[in-house]
Scaffold this motif. Structure first.
Motif, mmCIF file in Angstrom:
data_model
loop_
_atom_site.group_PDB
_atom_site.id
_atom_site.type_symbol
_atom_site.label_atom_id
_atom_site.label_comp_id
_atom_site.label_asym_id
_atom_site.label_seq_id
_atom_site.Cartn_x
_atom_site.Cartn_y
_atom_site.Cartn_z
ATOM 1 N N ARG A 12 -8.035 -0.887 2.486
ATOM 2 C CA ARG A 12 -9.495 -1.353 2.504
ATOM 3 C C ARG A 12 -9.653 -1.507 1.184
ATOM 4 N NH1 ARG A 12 -14.642 1.616 4.883
ATOM 5 N NH2 ARG A 12 -16.095 0.073 4.287
ATOM 6 N N THR A 13 -9.380 -0.723 0.171
ATOM 7 C CA THR A 13 -9.809 -0.916 -1.482
ATOM 8 C C THR A 13 -8.967 -2.225 -2.038
ATOM 9 O OG1 THR A 13 -8.223 0.837 -1.964
ATOM 10 C CG2 THR A 13 -10.410 1.425 -1.556
ATOM 11 N N ARG A 14 -7.711 -2.417 -1.803
ATOM 12 C CA ARG A 14 -7.105 -3.338 -2.208
ATOM 13 C C ARG A 14 -7.407 -4.835 -1.628
ATOM 14 N NH1 ARG A 14 -1.284 -0.255 -3.381
ATOM 15 N NH2 ARG A 14 -2.349 1.600 -4.505
ATOM 16 N N CYS A 40 0.887 -1.187 0.267
ATOM 17 C CA CYS A 40 0.000 -0.062 -0.092
ATOM 18 C C CYS A 40 0.823 1.312 0.013
ATOM 19 C CB CYS A 40 -0.949 0.023 1.138
ATOM 20 S SG CYS A 40 -2.197 -1.367 0.996
ATOM 21 N N LEU A 73 -9.906 11.830 -5.100
ATOM 22 C CA LEU A 73 -10.926 10.554 -5.317
ATOM 23 C C LEU A 73 -12.430 11.194 -5.495
ATOM 24 C CD1 LEU A 73 -9.813 7.931 -2.729
ATOM 25 C CD2 LEU A 73 -9.177 8.193 -5.335
ATOM 26 N N ASN A 100 -21.203 5.135 3.417
ATOM 27 C CA ASN A 100 -20.458 4.397 2.451
ATOM 28 C C ASN A 100 -19.419 3.736 3.127
ATOM 29 O OD1 ASN A 100 -22.230 4.552 0.560
ATOM 30 N ND2 ASN A 100 -21.220 6.066 -0.512
ATOM 31 N N ASP A 101 -18.550 4.252 3.847
ATOM 32 C CA ASP A 101 -17.507 3.976 4.482
ATOM 33 C C ASP A 101 -17.850 2.754 5.526
ATOM 34 O OD1 ASP A 101 -15.488 5.711 3.501
ATOM 35 O OD2 ASP A 101 -16.023 7.204 4.649
ATOM 36 N N HIS A 114 -6.775 3.543 3.537
ATOM 37 C CA HIS A 114 -7.755 3.304 2.359
ATOM 38 C C HIS A 114 -7.242 2.438 1.428
ATOM 39 C CE1 HIS A 114 -9.841 5.088 -1.148
ATOM 40 N NE2 HIS A 114 -10.951 4.901 -0.328
ATOM 41 N N ARG A 115 -5.867 2.545 1.127
ATOM 42 C CA ARG A 115 -5.387 1.629 0.098
ATOM 43 C C ARG A 115 -5.678 0.129 0.642
ATOM 44 N NH1 ARG A 115 0.190 4.441 -2.206
ATOM 45 N NH2 ARG A 115 -0.903 6.138 -3.389
ATOM 46 N N ARG A 140 -14.430 12.123 -3.030
ATOM 47 C CA ARG A 140 -15.044 11.828 -1.919
ATOM 48 C C ARG A 140 -14.932 12.662 -0.698
ATOM 49 N NH1 ARG A 140 -13.715 7.379 1.853
ATOM 50 N NH2 ARG A 140 -14.279 9.077 3.135
ATOM 51 N N PRO A 189 -10.238 -5.805 0.691
ATOM 52 C CA PRO A 189 -11.282 -5.488 1.405
ATOM 53 C C PRO A 189 -11.728 -6.594 2.556
ATOM 54 C CG PRO A 189 -11.947 -6.231 -0.711
ATOM 55 C CD PRO A 189 -10.420 -6.029 -0.683
#
Length: 192
Positions: free
Chosen positions: A85-87, A67, A167, A176-177, A82-83, A169, A89
């Motif tokens: 979480r998105t990469r 990340c 992003l 959404n988080d 955040h990376r 956001r 999940p």
């Protein structure tokens, strides 16, 4: 038992607790760079939530290392998380379900401080990452300062707020988080 400061994500400068009435424990972190920080909790809260069991951060080392990419500026902690979480999940959600997250409200010893922060500190001690303290932005600003992470020292930084702008956001926590994440049950009488 390792007690990690919820502000600087380090256990190195945390002093033994002072016992207060009603089974309340007062911890103090004397981090020279980040500044002194005190928090209160209970013995019951520390036992299940404040410990990092042997090996629990092992599975986070490779994903968190990925990340922070070569050539990145110093990334505010929130960008790294955040990376993650998105990469990754499922991995992120599993740790939040076990340890909680500040996006659900104030709580000591969240996945961010006790697991993700500890794993990042391990990567730094292994020589893979470097860190420095800087201003906390957006949803992380309650910390005052947070760690910024990079592969090699640089003068450039990417804050959480700037990352969110890129992003498109909000830099604050949103529904959404919180979606698809589970918060563990609240511990008895914790105060931060």
């Amino acid at each position: 038992m390792i007690i990690t400061c919820p502000r600087c994500f380090s256990a190195d400068d945390v002093r033994p607790p002072r016992r207060l009435p009603d089974q309340v424990l007062q911890y103090r972190c004397l981090n020279r760079v980040h500044g002194d920080h005190e928090w209160l909790t209970t013995r019951q809260a520390v036992q299940p939530l404040g410990t990092v069991e042997e090996g629990v951060t092992d599975e986070l080392l490779d994903p968190l290392s990925r990340c922070v990419e070569p050539g990145d500026p110093f990334l505010e902690y929130g960008v790294v998380e955040h990376r993650l979480r998105t990469r990754y999940p499922d991995l992120f959600a599993a740790h939040v379900a076990e340890q909680g997250h500040s996006m659900f409200g104030p709580r000591p010893y969240t996945a961010s401080s006790v697991r993700f922060g500890v794993a990042l500190g391990r990567l730094e001690r292994m020589g893979e990452l470097v860190s420095e303290y800087g201003p906390a932005t957006g949803a992380w600003r309650h910390n005052g300062q947070v760690t910024y992470w990079a592969r090699t020292p640089t003068t450039d930084r990417l804050t959480w707020a700037a990352h969110c702008t890129q992003l498109g956001r909000s830099p604050e926590w949103t529904d959404n988080d919180r979606a698809d994440l589970k918060q563990p049950p609240a511990a008895d009488s914790t105060r931060c």
